[in-house]
Enzyme design. Structure first.
Site, PDB file in Angstrom:
ATOM      1  N   SER A 166     -19.662  -3.956 -29.018  1.00 46.51           N
ATOM      2  CA  SER A 166     -18.736  -3.112 -29.785  1.00 46.51           C
ATOM      3  C   SER A 166     -18.064  -4.093 -31.129  1.00 46.51           C
ATOM      4  CB  SER A 166     -17.557  -2.530 -28.991  1.00 46.51           C
ATOM      5  OG  SER A 166     -16.489  -3.623 -28.696  1.00 46.51           O
ATOM      6  N   GLY A 167     -17.939  -5.360 -30.593  1.00 44.45           N
ATOM      7  CA  GLY A 167     -17.311  -6.402 -31.532  1.00 44.45           C
ATOM      8  C   GLY A 167     -15.975  -6.654 -31.132  1.00 44.45           C
ATOM      9  N   GLY A 168     -15.547  -6.097 -30.175  1.00 40.62           N
ATOM     10  CA  GLY A 168     -14.492  -6.392 -29.211  1.00 40.62           C
ATOM     11  C   GLY A 168     -14.750  -7.333 -28.068  1.00 40.62           C
ATOM     12  N   VAL A 169     -13.474  -8.064 -27.638  1.00 39.47           N
ATOM     13  CA  VAL A 169     -13.526  -9.135 -26.708  1.00 39.47           C
ATOM     14  C   VAL A 169     -14.278  -8.774 -25.572  1.00 39.47           C
ATOM     15  CG1 VAL A 169     -11.059  -8.912 -25.898  1.00 39.47           C
ATOM     16  CG2 VAL A 169     -12.261 -10.947 -25.715  1.00 39.47           C
ATOM     17  N   ASP A 170     -13.954  -7.624 -24.763  1.00 35.66           N
ATOM     18  CA  ASP A 170     -14.593  -7.319 -23.587  1.00 35.66           C
ATOM     19  C   ASP A 170     -15.875  -7.108 -23.473  1.00 35.66           C
ATOM     20  OD1 ASP A 170     -11.835  -6.755 -22.956  1.00 35.66           O
ATOM     21  OD2 ASP A 170     -11.767  -4.909 -22.941  1.00 35.66           O
ATOM     22  N   SER A 171     -16.702  -6.694 -24.511  1.00 31.53           N
ATOM     23  CA  SER A 171     -18.077  -6.317 -24.424  1.00 31.53           C
ATOM     24  C   SER A 171     -18.735  -7.735 -24.741  1.00 31.53           C
ATOM     25  CB  SER A 171     -18.606  -5.293 -25.146  1.00 31.53           C
ATOM     26  OG  SER A 171     -18.405  -5.527 -26.740  1.00 31.53           O
ATOM     27  N   CYS A 193       5.312  -6.355   1.696  1.00 31.40           N
ATOM     28  CA  CYS A 193       5.708  -4.763   1.699  1.00 31.40           C
ATOM     29  C   CYS A 193       4.962  -4.136   2.935  1.00 31.40           C
ATOM     30  CB  CYS A 193       5.628  -4.122   0.239  1.00 31.40           C
ATOM     31  SG  CYS A 193       6.027  -2.357   0.231  1.00 31.40           S
ATOM     32  N   TYR A 194       4.035  -3.175   2.663  1.00 30.91           N
ATOM     33  CA  TYR A 194       3.303  -2.545   3.541  1.00 30.91           C
ATOM     34  C   TYR A 194       2.567  -3.449   4.452  1.00 30.91           C
ATOM     35  CZ  TYR A 194      -0.505   0.305   6.007  1.00 30.91           C
ATOM     36  OH  TYR A 194      -1.068   0.966   6.878  1.00 30.91           O
ATOM     37  N   GLU A 214       4.655 -10.729  -6.540  1.00 30.43           N
ATOM     38  CA  GLU A 214       3.762 -10.609  -7.562  1.00 30.43           C
ATOM     39  C   GLU A 214       3.999 -10.014  -9.025  1.00 30.43           C
ATOM     40  OE1 GLU A 214       3.727  -8.860  -5.052  1.00 30.43           O
ATOM     41  OE2 GLU A 214       2.786  -6.918  -5.356  1.00 30.43           O
ATOM     42  N   HIS A 266       8.295  -7.519  -3.686  1.00 27.17           N
ATOM     43  CA  HIS A 266       6.783  -7.856  -4.398  1.00 27.17           C
ATOM     44  C   HIS A 266       7.121  -9.071  -5.153  1.00 27.17           C
ATOM     45  CE1 HIS A 266       4.565  -4.344  -3.520  1.00 27.17           C
ATOM     46  NE2 HIS A 266       5.874  -3.646  -3.292  1.00 27.17           N
ATOM     47  N   GLY A 305       0.920  -1.245   0.054  1.00 25.77           N
ATOM     48  CA  GLY A 305       0.262   0.010  -0.055  1.00 25.77           C
ATOM     49  C   GLY A 305       0.904   1.264  -0.072  1.00 25.77           C
ATOM     50  N   LYS A 344      -6.956  -8.536 -19.032  1.00 22.27           N
ATOM     51  CA  LYS A 344      -7.099  -8.792 -20.437  1.00 22.27           C
ATOM     52  C   LYS A 344      -7.020 -10.223 -20.730  1.00 22.27           C
ATOM     53  CE  LYS A 344      -8.314  -6.947 -24.317  1.00 22.27           C
ATOM     54  NZ  LYS A 344      -9.308  -5.739 -24.496  1.00 22.27           N
TER      55      LYS A 344
END
Ligand code: XMP
Length: 532
Positions: free
Chosen positions: A242-247, A93-94, A190, A188, A66, A388
């Site tokens: 939209s034609g994109g992957v997310d939507s 860390c924090y 990660e 870190h 943090g 993503k």
């Protein structure tokens, strides 16, 4: 600090390692790593009570980093009783500093602040946490404070020249007399800059917490579907495709969750590529049987754009028209109360809307805020926790075709920002044909998956050529192909010359009105990916 609800009501799994989010930019990255290891996790507020934590029956607990210092007023804290639950805890860390503060160590400003790469050396004490980690290795540090141990409550496991407790374990008795299982790392694990970070996290979840690792992306689909059902009840949801992957993934997930309560809207702006609308229609209307409404607004967009050459003005006009058309389409959907959006985690964190509300705001993203207020809907954002590549995995799990799951991004303003200068139907048609050939060749050369974004641009340039015996004076197409992780920086893709030659040859021969093709070899920065 705002107090977000600690735990989504339906996020249950028989194995969970919750992460207390102290506002780190990388809290969700920790979550993603734990998911990669096959273990269910979720971010929870630092103010979660020990009782709420116990109700999840966690195998272990992780405390994130943090931006605060533990001595700052208002610094996020957790209930100290969390260290007495008999559950292994990893503080990063924090998270380590906070635990040290509670367990009897001290936290002081470091003699030298460490930001970036550091080199750790393991101590003589071998601990399961560092199994498989070499004696000397690189880690990523980002801290101004560090832990010291005047009372000897920690066993050092690794150090750097300026940080004696780069990794440590605390086994002092807890309130019930059991040896604690607190592990702390100042670095870190990660981030990819810590090459053995995944080994450490794997050791924590499997060797220390004894997780079995039975979480899969299909579980996420189930969990999120249940969460969406709880949020919307019998309300109806509008989802813009939209034609994109997310939507597309949002729509497939919502379809799984609420079936016929989902209504999709696809705005045909007249600025799309060949086959785009057909792919959306065949996938969502024909295959998934979703109520898909296509708003045919090409003429309106073209009229708005007539004679406009300034890229920002193009974007502004397209944005306004889009909202109007979308609003109009949504008006005809009965009982629509919710708007689904494909907001991803990087959008959330970049806007400073992290779980604990403490992540420093970096920039405002167009997906977060704006549209919904204007439309008066409540938001449904089931991908807010994902990166993503996880969205792509989820898309495959939900049965979306590869053609959508692996689709390169396409900007909202579409071909309007790829026809440089003013836009006409004729120019759009030329660009569509050139772009289709380009993508066909990239796919058949097996380069689609190794490139991040490939497209054609129609330049406002005519040049002299010769075809047959005649002189030509025709248009120029530029090809842009880039490789990038995050689209913030990008390098031009080294497409082999013979493939470029084929693309150029085909475009010039098959697309009437083009006699020259150029390859864009600019990186971002200083160029951008799009030309406008
Ligand atoms: P630039 O050109 O800024 O693009 O390097 C970075 C990424 O963003 C996409 N892009 C847009 N996406 N609306 C969008 O939805 C826009 O106005 C827009 N402009 C650029 C671009 O295609 C690339 O993936």
């Amino acid at each position: 600090m705002p107090s977000p609800s600690p735990t989504p009501p339906t996020a249950r799994h028989d194995e969970v390692v919750p992460i207390l989010d102290f506002g780190s930019q990388t809290a969700q990255l920790i979550a993603r790593r734990v998911r990669e290891l096959g273990v269910f996790t979720l971010l929870v507020s630092p103010s979660i009570s020990p009782k709420e934590l116990l109700a999840m029956n966690p195998k272990g607990i992780i405390l994130s980093g943090g931006p605060s210092s533990v001595y700052e007023s208002g610094a996020p804290k957790c209930d100290p009783a969390i260290f007495d639950l008999g559950i292994p805890v990893l503080g990063i860390c924090y998270g380590m500093q906070l635990a040290a503060h509670v367990l009897g160590g001290e936290v002081k400003p470091s003699r030298e602040r460490e930001f970036g790469r550091a080199h750790i050396a393991l101590s003589g004490t071998r601990n399961v946490l560092l199994h498989g980690v070499p004696d000397r290795t690189t880690v990523w540090m980002s801290h101004g404070d560090q832990v010291s141990d005047p009372r000897g409550v920690f066993t050092p496991l690794a150090s750097t020249p300026t940080c004696p407790l780069a990794a440590a374990v605390c086994t002092t008795p807890d309130a019930s007399g059991r040896p604690r299982q607190f592990y702390g790392v100042q670095f870190h694990p990660e981030v990819t800059h810590t090459p053995h970070g995944m080994d450490l996290l794997r050791n924590f979840v499997y060797e220390v917490c004894k997780a079995r690792g039975n979480w899969r992306m299909s579980d996420f689909a189930e969990t999120m579907a249940a969460q969406v059902r709880a949020q919307v009840g019998d309300g109806h949801v509008v989802c813009g495709l939209s034609g994109g992957v997310d939507s597309a993934v949002v729509a497939a997930l919502l379809h799984k969750a609420i079936g016929s309560q989902l209504h999709c809207v696809f705005v045909d702006t007249g600025l799309l590529r060949n086959g785009e609308r057909e792919l959306v229609e065949s996938t969502f209307r024909d295959h998934f049987k979703i109520d898909l409404r296509v708003a045919d607004a090409g003429e309106q967009f073209l009229a708005d754009l007539a004679g406009i050459t300034d890229p920002q003005e193009k974007r502004r006009r397209i944005g306004h028209r889009f909202i109007d058309v979308f609003k109009d389409a949504a008006k005809h959907i009965p009982k629509a109360k919710f708007l689904a959006q494909g907001t991803l985690y990087p959008d959330v964190i970049e806007s400073g809307h992290g779980h604990a509300g403490t992540a420093a705001g970096i920039k405002l993203h167009h997906n977060v805020g704006g549209l919904p207020a204007e439309l008066g809907f409540e938001l449904v954002e089931p991908l807010r926790e994902l990166f993503k590549d996880e969205v792509r995995k989820l898309g495959s799990v939900l049965g979306l075709p590869d053609q959508i799951v692996w689709r390169h991004p396409f900007p909202g303003p579409g071909l309007a920002v790829r026809v440089l200068g003013d836009i006409t139907k004729e120019k759009l048609a030329i660009l569509r044909d050139a772009d289709e050939i380009l993508l066909e060749e990239i796919v058949s050369a097996n380069l689609y998956r190794s490139t991040s974004q490939v497209f054609a641009v129609l330049l406002p340039v005519q040049s002299v050529g010769v075809m047959g015996d005649g002189r030509t004076y025709e248009r120029t197409v530029a090809i842009r192909a880039v490789e990038t992780q995050d689209f913030m920086t990008a390098d031009w893709a080294r497409i082999p010359y013979d493939i470029l030659a084929r693309i150029s040859n085909r475009i010039i021969n098959e697309v009437r009105g083009v006699n020259r093709v150029c390859y864009d070899i600019s990186s971002k920065p200083p160029a951008t990916i799009e030309w406008e």
